[in-house]
Enzyme design. Structure first.
Site, PDB file in Angstrom:
ATOM      1  N   HIS A  55       0.826  -1.213   0.000  1.00 45.57           N
ATOM      2  CA  HIS A  55       0.000   0.000   0.000  1.00 45.57           C
ATOM      3  C   HIS A  55       0.863   1.267   0.000  1.00 45.57           C
ATOM      4  O   HIS A  55       0.546   2.249   0.673  1.00 45.57           O
ATOM      5  CB  HIS A  55      -0.952   0.022   1.207  1.00 45.57           C
ATOM      6  CG  HIS A  55      -1.975  -1.075   1.197  1.00 45.57           C
ATOM      7  ND1 HIS A  55      -3.198  -0.946   0.583  1.00 45.57           N
ATOM      8  CD2 HIS A  55      -1.953  -2.337   1.698  1.00 45.57           C
ATOM      9  CE1 HIS A  55      -3.885  -2.068   0.726  1.00 45.57           C
ATOM     10  NE2 HIS A  55      -3.143  -2.937   1.392  1.00 45.57           N
ATOM     11  N   ASN A 128     -10.197  -2.764   2.721  1.00 47.48           N
ATOM     12  CA  ASN A 128      -9.937  -2.737   1.280  1.00 47.48           C
ATOM     13  C   ASN A 128     -11.246  -2.464   0.541  1.00 47.48           C
ATOM     14  O   ASN A 128     -12.317  -2.415   1.147  1.00 47.48           O
ATOM     15  CB  ASN A 128      -9.389  -4.087   0.817  1.00 47.48           C
ATOM     16  CG  ASN A 128      -7.911  -4.267   1.156  1.00 47.48           C
ATOM     17  OD1 ASN A 128      -7.140  -3.306   1.137  1.00 47.48           O
ATOM     18  ND2 ASN A 128      -7.526  -5.485   1.457  1.00 47.48           N
TER      19      ASN A 128
END
Ligand code: NDP
Length: 504
Positions: A55, A128
């Site tokens: 990420h 997510n």
């Protein structure tokens, strides 16, 4: 015109010349004593903190969660205390696999991390844009991520590594069905749903526990790109999602998400036909309907990206009274790993940075450490003490959680159905979505040895024969050759597809 402030060194002494370094004569070498030059260069060398291992590429914005429906019968958390209650929040969106300079419009899961600055401390929901994940045991996390990152020899990403791992780990089938569907390449962060993904718990004022899943549904609608459209976007703009989010907020077009929960009574977990603590599974809406809770709006961009987004640190371990964990193995491991990652990346005092600092008073007995920049707590620095130091509050104690069983390394695949839910998702898709799914797989499996493709085709076929046949056809492979392998156990399928047995 405003008078310029005086330029100083980091230590506050005025800088007499910020254009010419100190040299021995006009053409001479630099002098070691030019501490202003040394400070400038040494500070510049240290401008970056290590990027996140996953990420790394992200965008963020600030906003508000407003409660529209009463759920106090499930949770006593201050954030839900009354209809109309507003809680400030920070959201960071991201891609997963690409490095910090990667393009936005790539097929990947999108991170959807929220920090709610509640009246009782920070609550982080680190999720997510998918309700499930590739694995269900964090023991496999670093293996999985290695397959998404650069190959140690070629220094390039490897389709073979990805498909080798996924085809050997059928619990990934649900998540890859989402990743390679139209939703795997969103037009921007405003157009994705957010999911807490894990099962968490709610505790109400009567100290009753409920299992809960969190859903944030985009009010901008789901918007996606095909692979070809995504490639064209990347060719013109590598920051498409960052630009879209930033410009929408800057222009007053504030993105919103409707916030829902699914609630499971504590006792149901024992008897429900799906393990509710398995991160590769959803709770079908028919069994546990979505309950509306509120609206989250993002309405303020960061003034300083590094200070407010890059240094933002989200961790599933950040919970508040009324919200708790669950036995989900992935969640349990993330409770350790996120805070640990921040201590490595930013430093042990990361929680005191302005962007991460709770909007309530923080009173701990933690002291010292690198870059301690607040008052450092002072005395007393131990507890119990007789000098009026902070004390525990038993009112926030959770009800005991019943746990049973012998400690062992249980095979998480034994008796676990990895095919029904991915099949259900496939059967929901329109013909056009199925067509995109097949093409996206065919593109992603380029160069992968046939024995690995064959192994994966069997998993698709087991989810739905039409699913297997559709991908096989796109790849010019005869599914009939492999369909009988759907009867094999995973062990037997792996045996069939070894280099030795398959023949290449
Ligand atoms: P429902 O018909 O009630 O719900 C289907 C869900 O699928 C909706 O939430 C929809 O999201 C979502 N969806 C549709 N297309 C895609 C896609 N390409 N990728 C990801 N999600 C998609 O069915 P069930 O609850 O019985 O679930 C059936 C299947 O739907 C599951 O096996 C799972 O794969 C998927 N799903 C289920 C979710 C859940 O929490 N139950 C959540 C998300 C997906 P939207 O409403 O935004 O269109």
């Amino acid at each position: 015109m405003a008078k310029n402030k005086k330029l100083t060194t980091a230590h506050g002494s005025p800088v007499s010349d910020n254009q010419n370094s100190l040299t021995a004569g006009p053409r001479g070498p630099l002098l070691m004593q030019d501490y202003q030059l040394l400070e400038k260069m040494a500070t510049f060398n240290r401008e970056r903190v290590p990027e996140r291992i996953v990420h790394a590429k992200g965008s963020g914005a600030f906003g508000t969660l407003t409660i529209t429906h009463d759920i106090t019968k499930y949770s006593k958390a201050a954030v839900f205390s009354k209809v109309g209650k507003e809680t400030p929040c920070l959201v960071r969106f991201s891609t997963v696999a690409g490095e910090r300079g990667a393009a936005d419009a790539e097929r990947d899961v999108r991170g959807f991390a929220i920090k709610f600055f509640t009246d009782e401390g920070n609550w982080d929901m680190v999720g997510n844009n998918t309700p499930v994940f590739f694995i269900r045991d964090a023991y496999k996390f670093s293996d999985f991520i290695h397959t998404q990152k650069r190959d140690p020899k070629t220094n390039m990403r490897s389709n073979t590594a990805m498909w080798d791992f996924w085809s050997l780990s059928p619990e990934s089938l649900h998540q890859i069905t989402i990743l390679f569907s139209d939703r795997g390449l969103p037009q921007g962060f405003r157009f994705v749903n957010g999911y807490g993904s894990h099962t968490y718990s709610f505790i109400n004022a009567a100290n009753e526990r409920f299992w809960v899943k969190f859903h944030f549904k985009t009010m901008q609608g789901i918007k996606t790109w095909t692979n070809a459209e995504g490639e064209a976007v990347v060719g013109a703009d590598r920051e498409s999602s960052q630009r879209d989010l930033f410009e929408a907020i800057e222009g007053g077009d504030f993105p919103k998400w409707k916030f829902y929960v699914q609630i499971m009574p504590e006792a149901d977990a024992e008897s429900y036909h799906v393990n509710p603590f398995d991160l590769t599974k959803v709770w079908p809406h028919g069994d546990y309907p979505l309950i509306e809770v509120g609206v989250m709006e993002l309405n303020r961009n960061a003034e300083n990206y590094f200070a407010e987004i890059e240094q933002a640190a989200f961790e599933p371990s950040s919970i508040v009274s009324g919200i708790g964990f669950s036995p989900d193995k992935m969640l349990q491991a993330r409770i350790m790993s996120y805070a640990d990652a921040h201590r490595y990346r930013i430093g042990v005092n990361y929680a005191a940075l302005p962007v991460n600092k709770p909007h309530v008073e923080v009173n701990t007995y933690h002291r010292d450490g690198n870059m301690r920049f607040d008052g450092n707590g002072g005395a007393p620095n131990y507890e119990p003490n007789s000098f009026g130091g902070p004390v525990e509050d038993k009112a926030t104690l959770e009800p005991p959680l019943k746990i049973s069983g012998d400690a062992a390394r249980y095979d998480h695949r034994a008796g676990n159905d990895d095919y029904t839910q991915p099949g259900n998702l496939f059967r929901l898709m329109s013909d056009n979505q199925k067509e995109q799914l097949f093409s996206n797989y065919a593109a992603a499996m380029q160069g992968v040895p046939e024995r690995i493709v064959a192994r994966q085709l069997v998993h698709f076929y087991k989810a739905d024969p039409e699913y297997g046949r559709g991908v096989a056809k796109k790849m010019g492979i005869d599914m009939d050759k492999f369909a009988p392998w759907a009867e094999l156990s995973l062990k037997e399928l792996i045996e069939k597809t070894t280099e030795e047995n398959y023949g290449g």
